[in-house]
Design an enzyme around this catalytic site. Sequence first.
Site, PDB file in Angstrom:
ATOM      1  N   CYS A 255       1.212  40.948  29.580  1.00 17.93           N
ATOM      2  CA  CYS A 255       0.209  41.211  30.332  1.00 17.93           C
ATOM      3  C   CYS A 255      -0.355  42.482  29.992  1.00 17.93           C
ATOM      4  O   CYS A 255      -0.043  43.831  30.420  1.00 17.93           O
ATOM      5  CB  CYS A 255       0.904  41.473  31.612  1.00 17.93           C
ATOM      6  SG  CYS A 255       1.717  39.870  32.627  1.00 17.93           S
ATOM      7  N   SER A 256      -1.421  42.411  29.170  1.00 16.22           N
ATOM      8  CA  SER A 256      -1.890  43.339  28.358  1.00 16.22           C
ATOM      9  C   SER A 256      -3.073  44.365  28.870  1.00 16.22           C
ATOM     10  O   SER A 256      -3.413  45.408  28.335  1.00 16.22           O
ATOM     11  CB  SER A 256      -1.828  43.152  26.922  1.00 16.22           C
ATOM     12  OG  SER A 256      -2.935  42.030  26.939  1.00 16.22           O
ATOM     13  N   ALA A 257      -3.942  43.818  29.901  1.00 16.82           N
ATOM     14  CA  ALA A 257      -5.391  44.321  29.965  1.00 16.82           C
ATOM     15  C   ALA A 257      -5.132  45.399  30.951  1.00 16.82           C
ATOM     16  O   ALA A 257      -4.275  45.246  31.804  1.00 16.82           O
ATOM     17  CB  ALA A 257      -6.234  43.189  30.496  1.00 16.82           C
ATOM     18  N   PRO A 258      -5.927  46.596  30.662  1.00 13.08           N
ATOM     19  CA  PRO A 258      -7.110  46.544  29.859  1.00 13.08           C
ATOM     20  C   PRO A 258      -6.343  47.155  28.489  1.00 13.08           C
ATOM     21  O   PRO A 258      -7.579  47.547  27.640  1.00 13.08           O
ATOM     22  CB  PRO A 258      -7.825  47.712  30.648  1.00 13.08           C
ATOM     23  CG  PRO A 258      -6.768  48.480  31.365  1.00 13.08           C
ATOM     24  CD  PRO A 258      -5.668  47.556  31.828  1.00 13.08           C
ATOM     25  N   GLY A 259      -5.169  47.299  28.276  1.00  8.03           N
ATOM     26  CA  GLY A 259      -4.955  47.327  26.797  1.00  8.03           C
ATOM     27  C   GLY A 259      -4.456  48.731  26.744  1.00  8.03           C
ATOM     28  O   GLY A 259      -4.447  49.297  25.478  1.00  8.03           O
ATOM     29  N   GLY A 260      -3.966  49.663  27.675  1.00  6.71           N
ATOM     30  CA  GLY A 260      -3.793  51.098  27.402  1.00  6.71           C
ATOM     31  C   GLY A 260      -2.511  51.039  26.557  1.00  6.71           C
ATOM     32  O   GLY A 260      -2.264  51.816  25.757  1.00  6.71           O
ATOM     33  N   ASP A 279      -3.484  38.261  28.192  1.00  5.80           N
ATOM     34  CA  ASP A 279      -4.025  38.346  29.594  1.00  5.80           C
ATOM     35  C   ASP A 279      -4.325  37.262  30.217  1.00  5.80           C
ATOM     36  O   ASP A 279      -5.221  36.468  29.453  1.00  5.80           O
ATOM     37  CB  ASP A 279      -4.799  39.621  29.856  1.00  5.80           C
ATOM     38  CG  ASP A 279      -4.657  40.030  31.222  1.00  5.80           C
ATOM     39  OD1 ASP A 279      -3.852  41.062  31.693  1.00  5.80           O
ATOM     40  OD2 ASP A 279      -5.225  39.347  32.443  1.00  5.80           O
ATOM     41  N   ASP A 306      -1.789  31.671  30.918  1.00  2.00           N
ATOM     42  CA  ASP A 306      -0.785  31.892  31.926  1.00  2.00           C
ATOM     43  C   ASP A 306       0.475  32.268  31.594  1.00  2.00           C
ATOM     44  O   ASP A 306       1.139  31.172  31.353  1.00  2.00           O
ATOM     45  CB  ASP A 306      -1.026  30.901  32.998  1.00  2.00           C
ATOM     46  CG  ASP A 306      -0.176  31.360  34.254  1.00  2.00           C
ATOM     47  OD1 ASP A 306       0.613  32.146  34.304  1.00  2.00           O
ATOM     48  OD2 ASP A 306      -0.536  30.469  35.328  1.00  2.00           O
ATOM     49  N   CYS A 377       4.597  49.573  37.785  1.00  2.00           N
ATOM     50  CA  CYS A 377       3.984  50.882  38.277  1.00  2.00           C
ATOM     51  C   CYS A 377       4.245  50.715  39.863  1.00  2.00           C
ATOM     52  O   CYS A 377       3.566  51.058  40.642  1.00  2.00           O
ATOM     53  CB  CYS A 377       2.469  51.271  38.059  1.00  2.00           C
ATOM     54  SG  CYS A 377       1.574  49.686  38.547  1.00  2.00           S
TER      55      CYS A 377
HETATM   56  C1  LIG Z   1      -0.145  45.967  35.291  1.00  2.00           C
HETATM   57  S1  LIG Z   1      -1.257  45.287  34.485  1.00  2.00           S
HETATM   58  C2  LIG Z   1      -1.156  45.392  32.839  1.00  2.00           C
HETATM   59  C3  LIG Z   1      -1.612  46.831  32.372  1.00  2.00           C
HETATM   60  C4  LIG Z   1      -1.582  47.020  30.836  1.00  2.00           C
HETATM   61  N1  LIG Z   1      -0.278  46.659  30.245  1.00  2.00           N
HETATM   62  C5  LIG Z   1      -1.824  48.116  30.198  1.00  2.00           C
HETATM   63  O1  LIG Z   1      -1.188  49.058  29.967  1.00  2.00           O
HETATM   64  O2  LIG Z   1      -3.303  48.322  30.016  1.00  2.00           O
HETATM   65  C6  LIG Z   1      -0.978  43.578  34.773  1.00  2.00           C
HETATM   66  C7  LIG Z   1      -2.051  42.642  33.991  1.00  2.00           C
HETATM   67  O3  LIG Z   1      -1.304  41.260  34.146  1.00  2.00           O
HETATM   68  C8  LIG Z   1      -2.259  40.177  34.226  1.00  2.00           C
HETATM   69  N2  LIG Z   1      -1.706  39.065  34.498  1.00  2.00           N
HETATM   70  C9  LIG Z   1      -1.342  38.796  35.963  1.00  2.00           C
HETATM   71  N3  LIG Z   1      -0.608  37.658  36.077  1.00  2.00           N
HETATM   72  C10 LIG Z   1      -0.671  37.007  34.958  1.00  2.00           C
HETATM   73  C11 LIG Z   1      -0.090  35.815  34.484  1.00  2.00           C
HETATM   74  N4  LIG Z   1       0.529  35.010  34.993  1.00  2.00           N
HETATM   75  N5  LIG Z   1      -0.158  35.722  32.901  1.00  2.00           N
HETATM   76  C12 LIG Z   1      -0.621  36.816  32.147  1.00  2.00           C
HETATM   77  N6  LIG Z   1      -1.098  37.818  32.591  1.00  2.00           N
HETATM   78  C13 LIG Z   1      -1.065  38.119  34.025  1.00  2.00           C
HETATM   79  C14 LIG Z   1      -3.510  41.069  34.880  1.00  2.00           C
HETATM   80  O4  LIG Z   1      -4.591  40.321  34.794  1.00  2.00           O
HETATM   81  C15 LIG Z   1      -3.256  42.533  34.726  1.00  2.00           C
HETATM   82  O5  LIG Z   1      -4.147  42.712  33.720  1.00  2.00           O
END
Ligand SMILES: C[S@@+](CC[C@H](N)C(=O)[O-])C[C@H]1O[C@@H](n2cnc3c(N)ncnc32)[C@H](O)[C@@H]1O
Length: 434
Positions: A255-260, A279, A306, A377
């Site tokens: 679950c990588s966006a925005p990629g930090g 993502d 997903d 978080c």
């Molecule tokens: C906590 S954020 C991730 C922050 C990221 N790791 C960073 O450090 O920038 C969670 C992410 O999970 C994605 N997400 C939510 N449900 C998901 C799914 N079923 N499969 C993949 N990604 C998912 C969201 O779009 C969101 O960008």
Amino acid sequence: MRKIAVEILCEIKDENSNSTNLLNKNAKNISELDSKFLREIVYGTLENRIYLDYIIKKLCKLRIKKFNPYILNILRISIYQILFMDKIPEFAIINEAVNLTKTFKLKKFSSFVNGSLRNFLRNKEDFTKIETENLEEKFAIKYSTNIDVVKILLEDYGKDETLKILESSMDRPHFAIRISSFEKSEEEVISDLKNFGYKLKKSDISKLTYFVENPTNILETESFRNGDFTVQDVGSILTGEVLAPKENSKVLDICSAPGGKTCHLAFQMKNTGEIFANDIVKSKLIKIEENCKRLNIKNVKLLNFDASVYKEELKEQFDYILCDVICSGVGVMDRKPEIKLFRSRETIEEIISLQRKIFDNVVEYLKVGGEIVYSTCSVLKCENEENVKYFLDKHKNLKIKEVKFLEKEEKFIKLLPEKQKHNGFFIVKFYKEG
Ligand SMILES: C[S@@+](CC[C@H](N)C(=O)[O-])C[C@H]1O[C@@H](n2cnc3c(N)ncnc32)[C@H](O)[C@@H]1O
């Protein structure tokens, strides 16, 4: 500015609303002073919305749902300014509120707004008093936090700790950066930033992390554009440090966006090996790409699926996996006032079910001997400790790998939010046995 503030506030309807995006969209081409004022009114009103609505209900003897949304938000921002922005004279706030009813072609409400605000000024003490002996209700109103979140926090932490968490949600968030240069040393980057006039304080918890006291325009500097540093909070940086992938390994960031965190993993791997950053939201991949480009990251490949749906072709493919799942965000309420307002027990339960599905799948993608970090978080036990118990019960080949934190070996790292130290965060690491 007040007109834009009311328009933004009218758009904040549920937990998918994003005040920061709305502000960024609407605060373009305005002076720094106006932008500061707009942000103060929008964030301040949202942070105190339940409390302001409590006052408005007493004042107007009308259910909140019955209000015209523009009139409701005009009252909210006006009472917010009266109570919390002491530099603006009260008569000016009321005049502006009455003018706004005309701007929005709601002149028929002018005398209602005028009368209500004058009545508020006459009896401020009575209207601002929270009249309930119920602790949950009192906290929910005073700290404008959904009562479900307050109840769960009280169950998890008791009164004193809950109070600290809720108080920290009212603070203006701190601003932290991670030094991310492949070319310059930490000292060189810090010296550049100091020469630009920035005041920095080193974090004593995560490496290469600094708090910036006066971050205005820091994202416009050459240092930022060159990728010498990136904006990231302590908990997020610690997550990468805990996973600590070795050079030349194969990593999945599910679950990588925005990629930090993706960029931090790549930085630690010195751009070697491969990181697959996934993502579910395709449009968010652009942000990861932009971050990688700016930070000179070259070993990231993007995926878009997903994660709650199992993919056989990924079975036992990865040496390391980061599972930084979607969560309630109860550790970052100071940054996202929508969380305080709208997170309910029901939505938290849906999130937990998704967290478990995602984790159950990614465990299968890990090689035997590989390592996986689960992080949120959030500070809620149902998303953290209780999920860890669920994971260990379900996956008998998974074991916790203790991590060294502040000179102690810990089964997991849990940070409760503290200004100038860190947001709320939870990190646990597992390894997979044969
Ligand atoms: C906590 S954020 C991730 C922050 C990221 N790791 C960073 O450090 O920038 C969670 C992410 O999970 C994605 N997400 C939510 N449900 C998901 C799914 N079923 N499969 C993949 N990604 C998912 C969201 O779009 C969101 O960008």
